[in-house]
Every structure is written in C-alpha cells, then in structure tokens.
Design an enzyme around this catalytic site. Structure first.
Site, PDB file in Angstrom:
ATOM      1  N   HIS A 272       0.818  -1.214   0.000  1.00  0.00           N
ATOM      2  CA  HIS A 272       0.000   0.000   0.000  1.00  0.00           C
ATOM      3  C   HIS A 272       0.853   1.264   0.000  1.00  0.00           C
ATOM      4  O   HIS A 272       0.413   2.314  -0.447  1.00  0.00           O
ATOM      5  CB  HIS A 272      -1.027  -0.053   1.133  1.00  0.00           C
ATOM      6  CG  HIS A 272      -2.109  -1.028   0.817  1.00  0.00           C
ATOM      7  ND1 HIS A 272      -2.060  -2.344   1.220  1.00  0.00           N
ATOM      8  CD2 HIS A 272      -3.205  -0.914   0.036  1.00  0.00           C
ATOM      9  CE1 HIS A 272      -3.114  -2.974   0.736  1.00  0.00           C
ATOM     10  NE2 HIS A 272      -3.816  -2.140   0.013  1.00  0.00           N
TER      11      HIS A 272
ATOM     12  N   CYS B 120      -9.083  -3.925 -11.278  1.00  0.00           N
ATOM     13  CA  CYS B 120      -8.840  -2.721 -10.476  1.00  0.00           C
ATOM     14  C   CYS B 120      -7.547  -2.815  -9.683  1.00  0.00           C
ATOM     15  O   CYS B 120      -7.232  -1.936  -8.891  1.00  0.00           O
ATOM     16  CB  CYS B 120     -10.013  -2.445  -9.533  1.00  0.00           C
ATOM     17  SG  CYS B 120     -10.259  -3.751  -8.323  1.00  0.00           S
TER      18      CYS B 120
HETATM   19  C1  PEP Z   1      -6.097  -5.878  -5.215  1.00  0.00           C
HETATM   20  O1  PEP Z   1      -5.873  -6.726  -4.353  1.00  0.00           O
HETATM   21  O2  PEP Z   1      -5.658  -5.929  -6.377  1.00  0.00           O
HETATM   22  C2  PEP Z   1      -6.915  -4.708  -4.879  1.00  0.00           C
HETATM   23  C3  PEP Z   1      -7.296  -3.863  -5.809  1.00  0.00           C
HETATM   24  O3  PEP Z   1      -7.222  -4.487  -3.567  1.00  0.00           O
HETATM   25  P1  PEP Z   1      -6.164  -3.898  -2.500  1.00  0.00           P
HETATM   26  O4  PEP Z   1      -4.935  -3.501  -3.253  1.00  0.00           O
HETATM   27  O5  PEP Z   1      -6.823  -2.752  -1.835  1.00  0.00           O
HETATM   28  O6  PEP Z   1      -5.946  -5.059  -1.609  1.00  0.00           O
END
Ligand code: PEP
Ligand code: MG
Length: 562
Positions: free
Chosen positions: A193, A487
């Site tokens: 993140h 996404c």
């Molecule tokens: C993913 O896992 O690709 C996603 C879009 O969710 P996050 O990155 O918030 O876990």
C-alpha cells in the site's frame, strides 16, 4: 554498513515513476517499548526525574507546534492535534506519578500513555480516534527522554527525499508532498500500500532498496522512480540529463476507446474524499474501486451509519450519473481497522479479512450497505457494490443477498483469491459483475507476501499463473455475460492494460495519474492487437519474457516515454 560513495547508484524496484533530486531525510526507526522492570536511573532524585518528563513533554509540544506552522492540510491538522495531546495534563500527571512510584521516566510515559489510550477508547467516538495521537506523543516524549531522533515523518521547510525502512499507510496519508519530493524504502513491494499511495500522490518512489538505510541524512540523491535507481551525489550533468527527458504531454479526454473505436471504460481508484479531486481532474469515467476502509484507518470505533453516509455522498456527488464501484470494508494485513477488534493472527493475509469479517460481524456489513444505499439514494451516481476477498460461491450468494436486502441491485465480487478465479463460472451466477484485484491475486497465486521486498519478483501480475487466472475469470464473465474489470495495479501498467483488454476486461480502474498514459496507449492499439498481445504474454515462459515480448510490440510506449 558504510554509506554508498559519491556517484554510486543503488537500486531497488521503481514503483512510482518520475524523477526528483534532494537531500536525504531519514525516518527514524520506531521507538521500542522500554523494558517493564526498567529501574529509574540510579542516583537520581524521583522529583528531578518527574521534572525531566515535564520538560520533555513541553519540548515535544513546542516542536510539534513549530512543525505544524510549516505543514499543510491534513499533515498540519495531525501535527496540531498531536501537539495538543503532548500538553495533556492527565498524561503528564499519570507519568509523573509513576516516576515518583519508582519507574524509569521512559517506562512511566509508556505506561501512562497506555492508560490514557484505554480511557479514550472506552469513551468512544471522536476521542477514541485520538488513541493514535497518544501513541505518537508517547513515542516522541520517550525519544526526547532517551536522546533518540524524533519519530514520524520528518518535516522540513526545504524539499527532501524521504528514506525509511517502510512507511505505514496512515503515515503516507499525511505525507506533505510539498516537502517530500521522492520516497526510497528498504522494504515494500510494487503492490504494497506504500507503493499504491506513492503512485496516487505522484511522488516518485523506489522500494526494496537494500542499501537505503545506509544513506546518510543530508546526502543529495537523484531518484528515478521508473528505473528504480537512487544515484548518490549526482553530477550536475546527470541531473540536467534526467530532467531533459520529458514525455510528450497527453491528457485523457474522459472516454476510453481503442484505435478501432471499441470502448474500454477507464475508471479511477479512490481511497477517500481527498482522492476524489485527482480522479475528477484526470477525467476518470467514474470510480472502479472505492477503497472504503481507507476512510476509517486507525478508527477505534466503527463509523456510524450517518458518518458513512456523509463520506460516501461526497464521493458519489463528484460523479453524477457515473459509475462508482464501492468496495465494502477490506481490513487487511497492512490496513488496520482497530474497531474490528480482530485478534492477532499468525498469518493475517490468510486470516479473517475482507468479506470473511462479515461472518463474525454481520452488523458491520449491514450498516455499511445501509449507508451505501442511503448515500446512493441521495445522489445520482450509478452505484455498484462489491465484496473483497471472496473465495467461494456461498460467500458471493450471501453478499448478493445482503445487498439486495439493503436495496442495492448491482452486487459484485472482487476476484483476488485464486479459488474465486478458478470457480468464477459458478461465483458469477449469483452476482452481476466481477473486478479482478491483481495485487492480491498475485500474492495468493504465487504464495508471496505482497509486503515482502525479497519476493517482489514473484509478486508480479505478469507471472504466467496470474495471467491465466485473469484469463479464466474473463472467460467466465464472457460466457455468462457479466462484465469483468480489473482494479489492481496491473491496470495502471500501460502494456499490461492491453493484455487485460485482450483477455476481455471491459473496464480498467487505476490511480488517476495513470489514466492519461493507459488511455493514450489503448487509443493507439486495436482490440485485435490486444488479443494478439494477450496470446503473446500467455505463451511466454516467465514474467520477464512476457513483459518484454509485449513491450516490444508496443512502440507507442517509447514514443510516450513510458
Ligand atoms: C487488489 O488486491 O488488487 C486490490 C485492488 O485491492 P487492494 O490492493 O486494496 O488489496
Ligand atoms: Mg486486495
């Protein structure tokens, strides 16, 4: 380890493109808990020790106030709130009483802060959310008492390159981008993140730089977030050359289409209210992933339905008549939601996260869906809802039923667990759409923690296994006429975006900053080209060769400086 010499280039993984030059500001290591039985400094009078605590608290308060005057927006508000907490008489009195009672000054502050935090958490509401500030103040006072550098993101009046072991999402959220020109971390991976937030903020970033912590504060470095390099004391000619490579400016006109006119919806990933403006400014067609948990990070009490309605309405209001895909809360390994009170787990990424929390706390899902439905009813956005971390058809069916009870018709699932991709043809029967989260899909398919820099090469959406899971999901969607989008961060990679469209992805959702690049590459590529590129990627034996084969066929990438 010795500091890298002048001219040395240290490397890592470039996770947020762009170049920047500036002096290193080191983020100090977190303050460790002082040992429980640590006695007071021998030979010192307890009253004098108690006064040391008071003086340290005053110095921390003054320092925070001063930093706040130089900060902007959210960082300023956080610093002001933390300064107030440093001056809190209850905290000081409790710490001083413990020193008089025989504890060392540092231990006394630690324990007193623990008690204050507990009291705030019990009161609940706004005060409970200040628990985080208490920890911040505690660490600063202990650092002051122990002669350690002050913890937290350093704030300077001049531009700096932030060098850290890693930066927590909550800290990233207050990063002052007017001061911090680039980010270099020793840990992290392209899908951590930290990397996602750096890209969203447009801050060039290189992660997994093994020698990052050897860089001395003040050393001037040139960071290249695309190449993944950090050059120490760069010669002037290198700095000039780095900034001469400018890309042809291109903007997204708000309608994603391919060279043959075929449509691909190009949407933005949004984390919170602050993320709306960049998405609108980048002309996103809508929101393909609204990460609702990011609005409530660090909250120790669940947000009320009213509070949620007002947050969601602000996001919906920015996209009248447009699609907004809301993801229900996805507390995860590095996205802590203290109000869920989840017990510590051996393997948090494999634990009770995403939609699994609903089995324990059905009330939270009900409240969230109620709030989403109320906000959707009050605005004109076309609201879709999806559950994170779905792995069985039963979870999908239960989620769709909960959405329907709340009056939400467009229920879908995220496909980010390999089990969901493999059974997509069953799962998609009970929901209306799927959105592939390639970040987690790669982590789980490759059994490689997305936060582990050492495993970043496995945690790559170009891996053949990940590509096959994406293809399977798209095939299932096509057979059932359910739209499938992507996404995860893969959608922001302009070359991979073509491959995803070739598999059949109907929409791509990404950080707003990537929209113009992805739109420009798709506009220069036909759907048939994309199908061919997808076949090429699938035929490659590994991630590196897949990426290389596809990039070679896309000369437009070079023309656009991508
Ligand atoms: C993913 O896992 O690709 C996603 C879009 O969710 P996050 O990155 O918030 O876990
Ligand atoms: Mg995910």
């Amino acid at each position: 380890m010795t500091a890298p010499p002048s001219g040395a280039v240290i490397t890592g993984l470039g996770v947020s493109p762009g170049r920047a030059v500036g002096p290193v500001a080191r983020m100090p290591e977190p303050v460790a808990e002082p040992p429980a039985g640590s006695p007071p400094t021998t030979g010192t009078d307890p009253t004098a020790q108690a006064d040391r605590v008071r003086l340290a608290a005053v110095r921390v308060r003054d320092d925070l106030r001063q930093q706040a005057t130089r900060a902007h927006g959210e960082s300023r508000a956080v610093l002001d709130a933390t300064a107030l907490m440093a001056a809190d008489p209850a905290l000081l009195a409790a710490a001083q009483a413990k020193v008089i009672g025989g504890l060392s000054a540092a231990r006394a502050v630690w324990e007193a802060a623990g008690e204050v935090a507990e009291q705030l958490a019990e009161v609940g509401g706004y005060l409970a959310d200040r628990v985080h500030d208490v920890a911040g103040v505690r660490d600063r006072i202990i650092a002051e008492l122990s002669g350690l550098p002050s913890p937290g993101i350093p704030l300077g009046s001049r531009p700096y390159v932030l060098v850290a072991r890693d930066v927590a999402p909550a800290e990233m959220a207050i990063l002052d981008t007017s001061g911090c020109v680039a980010l270099v971390t020793a840990e992290g991976s392209p899908t951590s993140h930290t990397a996602i937030l750096a890209r969203a903020l447009g801050v060039p970033a290189v992660v997994a730089v093994t020698r990052a912590l050897d860089l001395s504060p003040g050393t001037v470095v040139l960071v290249d977030g695309a190449a993944g390099t950090v050059r120490v004391d760069p010669p002037v000619r290198d700095v000039t050359a780095a900034f001469q490579v400018s890309t042809r400016p291109h903007v997204f006109d708000g309608i994603g289409r391919m060279a043959d006119g075929r449509r691909v919806e190009l949407l933005a990933n949004v984390a919170d209210i602050a993320g709306v403006k960049p998405a609108v400014e980048a002309n996103a067609e809508g929101v393909g992933l609204f990460r609702t948990e990011c609005c409530f990070l660090g909250h120790t009490q669940p947000p009320s339905v009213d509070e949620q309605v007002s947050v969601y309405r602000e996001v919906f209001r920015a996209f009248p008549g447009r699609k907004v895909v809301v993801r229900t809360l996805d507390a995860g390994a590095d996205k802590p939601l203290p109000f869920l009170r989840l017990s510590a787990e051996e393997n948090p990424a494999l634990g009770v996260r995403g939609v699994r929390v609903a089995a324990r706390r059905a009330d939270l899902l009900t409240d969230q869906l109620t709030a989403i439905a109320a906000a959707a009813g009050a605005e004109s956005a076309d609201v879709w809802v999806m559950a994170p971390m779905v792995s069985t058809a039963a979870e999908a069916t239960q989620f769709a039923a909960a959405c329907s009870r709340a009056g939400l018709v467009n229920a879908g699932v995220m496909v980010e667990v390999p089990a969901a991709a493999l059974t997509a043809s069953t799962i998609l029967q009970s929901v209306r759409f799927a959105s592939i989260g390639t970040n987690d899909l790669a982590q789980y398919a490759m059994a490689a923690d997305r936060l582990q820099s050492e495993l970043a090469h496995l945690n790559d959406p170009w891996q053949p296994a990940v590509l096959r899971l994406v293809q399977l999901t798209c095939q299932a969607g096509a057979a059932l006429e359910r739209p499938v989008g992507v996404c995860g961060e893969a959608a922001a990679d302009a070359a991979l975006a073509c491959v995803l469209v070739g598999f059949g992805a109907a929409s791509l959702s990404m950080t707003p900053r990537a929209l113009a690049d992805v739109a420009a590459v798709l506009a220069a590529t036909s759907y048939n080209d994309c199908v061919r590129l997808a076949e090429l990627a699938l035929a490659a034996p590994d991630a590196r060769q897949a990426r290389h084969a596809v990039r070679t066929e896309l000369p437009v990438l070079g023309e656009l400086g991508l």
